[in-house]
Each structure stands twice: as structure tokens, then as C-alpha cells.
Motif scaffolding. Structure first.
Motif, PDB file in Angstrom:
ATOM      1  N   THR A 123      43.049  56.226  -9.787  1.00 59.24           N
ATOM      2  CA  THR A 123      43.153  57.683  -9.697  1.00 59.24           C
ATOM      3  C   THR A 123      43.514  58.070  -8.268  1.00 59.24           C
ATOM      4  N   VAL A 124      43.777  59.353  -8.073  1.00 57.12           N
ATOM      5  CA  VAL A 124      44.126  59.859  -6.749  1.00 57.12           C
ATOM      6  C   VAL A 124      43.038  59.520  -5.732  1.00 57.12           C
ATOM      7  N   VAL A 125      41.791  59.849  -6.047  1.00 59.88           N
ATOM      8  CA  VAL A 125      40.708  59.604  -5.093  1.00 59.88           C
ATOM      9  C   VAL A 125      40.495  58.107  -4.869  1.00 59.88           C
ATOM     10  N   GLN A 126      40.695  57.312  -5.894  1.00 56.25           N
ATOM     11  CA  GLN A 126      40.547  55.860  -5.749  1.00 56.25           C
ATOM     12  C   GLN A 126      41.632  55.272  -4.857  1.00 56.25           C
ATOM     13  N   ASN A 127      42.838  55.843  -4.917  1.00 60.16           N
ATOM     14  CA  ASN A 127      43.908  55.415  -4.022  1.00 60.16           C
ATOM     15  C   ASN A 127      43.567  55.722  -2.570  1.00 60.16           C
ATOM     16  N   VAL A 128      43.030  56.905  -2.330  1.00 60.12           N
ATOM     17  CA  VAL A 128      42.753  57.333  -0.960  1.00 60.12           C
ATOM     18  C   VAL A 128      41.596  56.537  -0.351  1.00 60.12           C
ATOM     19  N   GLU A 129      40.595  56.221  -1.153  1.00 61.20           N
ATOM     20  CA  GLU A 129      39.426  55.512  -0.624  1.00 61.20           C
ATOM     21  C   GLU A 129      39.629  54.000  -0.539  1.00 61.20           C
ATOM     22  N   PHE A 130      40.744  53.501  -1.054  1.00 57.49           N
ATOM     23  CA  PHE A 130      40.950  52.059  -1.187  1.00 57.49           C
ATOM     24  C   PHE A 130      40.830  51.326   0.150  1.00 57.49           C
ATOM     25  N   GLY A 131      41.487  51.837   1.201  1.00 56.17           N
ATOM     26  CA  GLY A 131      41.444  51.178   2.498  1.00 56.17           C
ATOM     27  C   GLY A 131      40.046  51.136   3.080  1.00 56.17           C
ATOM     28  N   LEU A 132      39.277  52.187   2.839  1.00 54.07           N
ATOM     29  CA  LEU A 132      37.897  52.224   3.327  1.00 54.07           C
ATOM     30  C   LEU A 132      37.034  51.181   2.620  1.00 54.07           C
ATOM     31  N   ILE A 133      37.261  51.023   1.316  1.00 55.21           N
ATOM     32  CA  ILE A 133      36.512  50.019   0.548  1.00 55.21           C
ATOM     33  C   ILE A 133      36.809  48.626   1.086  1.00 55.21           C
ATOM     34  N   LEU A 134      38.087  48.364   1.437  1.00 52.29           N
ATOM     35  CA  LEU A 134      38.451  47.069   2.005  1.00 52.29           C
ATOM     36  C   LEU A 134      37.737  46.826   3.335  1.00 52.29           C
ATOM     37  N   ARG A 135      37.471  47.895   4.061  1.00 54.37           N
ATOM     38  CA  ARG A 135      36.767  47.770   5.340  1.00 54.37           C
ATOM     39  C   ARG A 135      35.241  47.764   5.163  1.00 54.37           C
ATOM     40  N   LYS A 136      34.804  47.636   3.917  1.00 58.52           N
ATOM     41  CA  LYS A 136      33.379  47.524   3.605  1.00 58.52           C
ATOM     42  C   LYS A 136      32.594  48.811   3.880  1.00 58.52           C
ATOM     43  N   VAL A 137      33.294  49.954   3.870  1.00 55.86           N
ATOM     44  CA  VAL A 137      32.595  51.236   3.978  1.00 55.86           C
ATOM     45  C   VAL A 137      31.838  51.466   2.675  1.00 55.86           C
ATOM     46  N   PRO A 138      30.580  51.886   2.716  1.00 58.12           N
ATOM     47  CA  PRO A 138      29.826  52.144   1.484  1.00 58.12           C
ATOM     48  C   PRO A 138      30.583  53.097   0.566  1.00 58.12           C
ATOM     49  N   ARG A 139      30.531  52.845  -0.739  1.00 58.24           N
ATOM     50  CA  ARG A 139      31.355  53.583  -1.692  1.00 58.24           C
ATOM     51  C   ARG A 139      31.117  55.091  -1.646  1.00 58.24           C
ATOM     52  N   LYS A 140      29.866  55.504  -1.495  1.00 62.09           N
ATOM     53  CA  LYS A 140      29.570  56.936  -1.441  1.00 62.09           C
ATOM     54  C   LYS A 140      30.241  57.571  -0.237  1.00 62.09           C
ATOM     55  N   GLU A 141      30.137  56.927   0.912  1.00 64.21           N
ATOM     56  CA  GLU A 141      30.763  57.445   2.133  1.00 64.21           C
ATOM     57  C   GLU A 141      32.281  57.427   2.006  1.00 64.21           C
ATOM     58  N   ALA A 142      32.825  56.366   1.404  1.00 63.33           N
ATOM     59  CA  ALA A 142      34.278  56.266   1.220  1.00 63.33           C
ATOM     60  C   ALA A 142      34.794  57.409   0.347  1.00 63.33           C
ATOM     61  N   LYS A 143      34.078  57.707  -0.725  1.00 61.24           N
ATOM     62  CA  LYS A 143      34.516  58.781  -1.615  1.00 61.24           C
ATOM     63  C   LYS A 143      34.427  60.137  -0.934  1.00 61.24           C
ATOM     64  N   ILE A 184      48.511  58.482 -10.905  1.00 57.04           N
ATOM     65  CA  ILE A 184      49.719  58.699 -10.109  1.00 57.04           C
ATOM     66  C   ILE A 184      50.903  59.171 -10.962  1.00 57.04           C
ATOM     67  N   HIS A 185      51.023  58.646 -12.181  1.00 57.84           N
ATOM     68  CA  HIS A 185      52.166  59.027 -13.021  1.00 57.84           C
ATOM     69  C   HIS A 185      52.096  60.496 -13.450  1.00 57.84           C
ATOM     70  N   GLN A 186      50.956  61.133 -13.246  1.00 59.44           N
ATOM     71  CA  GLN A 186      50.789  62.537 -13.620  1.00 59.44           C
ATOM     72  C   GLN A 186      51.168  63.492 -12.491  1.00 59.44           C
ATOM     73  N   LEU A 187      51.596  62.958 -11.368  1.00 57.78           N
ATOM     74  CA  LEU A 187      51.884  63.777 -10.192  1.00 57.78           C
ATOM     75  C   LEU A 187      53.379  63.914  -9.939  1.00 57.78           C
ATOM     76  N   SER A 188      53.754  65.004  -9.286  1.00 59.25           N
ATOM     77  CA  SER A 188      55.138  65.185  -8.836  1.00 59.25           C
ATOM     78  C   SER A 188      55.363  64.370  -7.572  1.00 59.25           C
ATOM     79  N   GLY A 189      56.613  64.284  -7.144  1.00 60.00           N
ATOM     80  CA  GLY A 189      56.925  63.528  -5.937  1.00 60.00           C
ATOM     81  C   GLY A 189      56.209  64.066  -4.710  1.00 60.00           C
ATOM     82  N   GLY A 190      56.195  65.398  -4.566  1.00 59.23           N
ATOM     83  CA  GLY A 190      55.514  66.001  -3.433  1.00 59.23           C
ATOM     84  C   GLY A 190      54.021  65.743  -3.445  1.00 59.23           C
TER      85      GLY A 190
END
Length: 257
Positions: free
Chosen positions: A92-112, A132-138
Motif C-alpha cells: 500500500t501507499v503507507v507501506q511503500n513510504v515506511e519500507f526504508g525505515l523498516i529496513l533500518r530497523k525502526v520500530p513499526r509503530k514509529e515507522a508508520k 499503487i495501481h490505483q493512483l495517477s502518475g502525479g
């Protein structure tokens, strides 16, 4: 943070035989809080230069330094935004944005919480649970920008991020980018082939020419942001850059209609 590109050249080998000089003797300094645009036609090596600055590619000669540290790999203080979004369709959109933080071992609540904060900054929080497929290019590009900013970088590298968008969306995102940078200590390198975009966004414009790619000139743009695209000062810089690229032509006299 200060970026210094020192005498960078890049040679590509094609099938181990033919060598192509893509970049030659590139020198460029990007200061802290400075928005530098790299402007040039397709094929002049703009994206290659950005990838070298990002540590995603290596130079054949010369170095890139960030605060005097030589870059040989991706730097934790830098985030990159590409033209093709590079988002995960199964998240999902939020899961895409938090992905890098999760890789850096940031706690999931804080990452979200951080992901939602930056989605709000790019006006995408109401679409946080969309795929992602539900979004426009912008909208996709807003998510990509949020994903870069959530890492709280000191350097933002952008490779023609608005190039595939329609004019109206591009102008809107340009304004949002200016607002985002206003209250942050960000050094920005923004690759574009759009002359008006470079003038609108850049504090400094590095003009690149081709064969091989090199920085032909640097133009300072001391206009207050946001800028008026119809003001004569804006037109002055447009004409200056047109001359750099030999785009100025002789026109017939104007007639009253």
C-alpha cells in the motif's frame, strides 16, 4: 551538506570493445540549502552524473565528496527520486513510504507514524491504504517523494521526477517541492531537460552539453521563490539559457491584429 564533484569523467565499455566517453572533467559544487538544477538535452549524461553523485555508479576518473568524504557507495544522508517512481505494487501507499525505515530497523509503530507524517506533507494521507495501481502518475510521484523524505536526508537527488507528468500536475508538484525544501536543510540536485522548470526551481543551473557530457556554464538565479513565470526577470533567464543552447532564432516583426 556540501557536495563537490571533482574532475569526474565516465567511460562506458560496449561489449568489452568500444569505449564511449560519456562525461568529461565535470566540476560542480552544491552548497548546503542550495537547489541546483542540472539542465541539458537527452543523452548528455545528466542521469549518469546524478547516479555517480548518489553512489549508484562509479566514475572512471575523479571523485565525488560529501562534506569532504569520498563517495563510493550510496550514502545514508542521501535520498534519490527517479522518474519511474520505483514503487512496490504489492504494498500500500503507507507501506511503500515506511519500507526504508523498516529496513533500518525502526520500530513499526514509529515507522508508520513517520510515513503518515510525510504523506500528509505531500497531500497523500487520505490515500494511505490504496495500492499503487490505483493512483495517477502525479500521485505516484508524491508517494515517491514522501518515501525519500521520510528518511530525513540532508541531500535530495532527483532524476527528472516530473518529466512524465502533464503540465498542470508538474507545476503543482514544483510548488510543493519548493514548500518542502523551504523549512529543511536540504542540498538538492535536480536533473531536468525542461528550461522553465530549471529556472523556476533552481538557485543555480548547471548547463550541460553533449559528446562528451560536460558542464558548459553555471547560471545563478537570485530570484525570490515562488517565482512568477511571466515576469520579465524570468523571461530574461529563459532567453539567456536559449542562447546557451543556440535556440534563439530571428523572427519576423510583430503586427498589430
Amino acid at each position: 551538506m556540501t557536495i563537490k564533484v571533482n574532475n569526474v569523467s565516465k567511460i562506458y565499455e560496449i561489449r568489452g570493445k568500444k569505449k564511449v566517453l560519456v562525461l568529461k572533467d565535470i566540476n560542480l559544487t552544491v552548497n548546503t540549502n542550495e537547489f541546483t538544477c542540472i539542465l541539458g538535452p537527452s543523452g548528455c549524461g545528466k542521469s549518469t552524473l546524478l547516479r555517480i553523485i548518489a553512489g549508484l555508479d562509479s566514475s572512471t576518473e575523479g571523485t565525488v565528496q560529501i562534506d569532504e568524504q569520498t563517495i563510493t557507495e550510496p550514502n545514508k544522508n542521501s535520498s534519490v527520486v527517479f522518474q519511474d517512481y520505483a514503487l512496490f505494487p504489492w504494498r500500500t501507499v503507507v507501506q511503500n513510504v515506511e519500507f526504508g525505515l523498516i529496513l533500518r530497523k525502526v520500530p513499526r509503530k514509529e515507522a508508520k507514524e513517520k510515513a503518515l507524517k510525510y504523506l500528509n506533507i505531500v497531500n497523500m494521507s487520505e490515500f494511505k491504504d490504496q495500492y499503487i495501481h490505483q493512483l495517477s502518475g502525479g500521485m505516484k510521484q508524491r508517494v515517491a517523494i514522501a518515501r525519500a523524505l521520510v528518511m530525513e536526508p540532508k541531500i535530495l537527488l532527483m532524476d527528472e521526477p516530473f518529466g512524465a507528468l502533464d503540465t498542470f500536475t508538474r507545476i503543482q508538484l514544483q510548488d510543493e517541492l519548493i514548500n518542502i525544501c523551504k523549512n529543511r536543510e536540504l542540498s538538492v540536485v535536480f536533473v531536468t531537460h525542461d528550461i522553465d522548470e530549471a529556472i523556476y526551481l533552481g538557485d543555480k543551473i548547471a548547463i550541460m552539453k553533449s559528446n562528451p557530457g560536460n558542464i558548459n556554464s553555471l547560471i545563478e538565479i537570485p530570484l525570490i521563490k515562488p517565482r512568477n513565470r511571466t515576469h520579465y526577470n524570468f523571461t530574461h533567464y529563459r532567453n539567456l539559457i536559449y542562447k546557451e543552447f543556440s535556440l534563439v532564432k530571428e523572427f519576423e516583426p510583430e503586427y498589430n491584429i
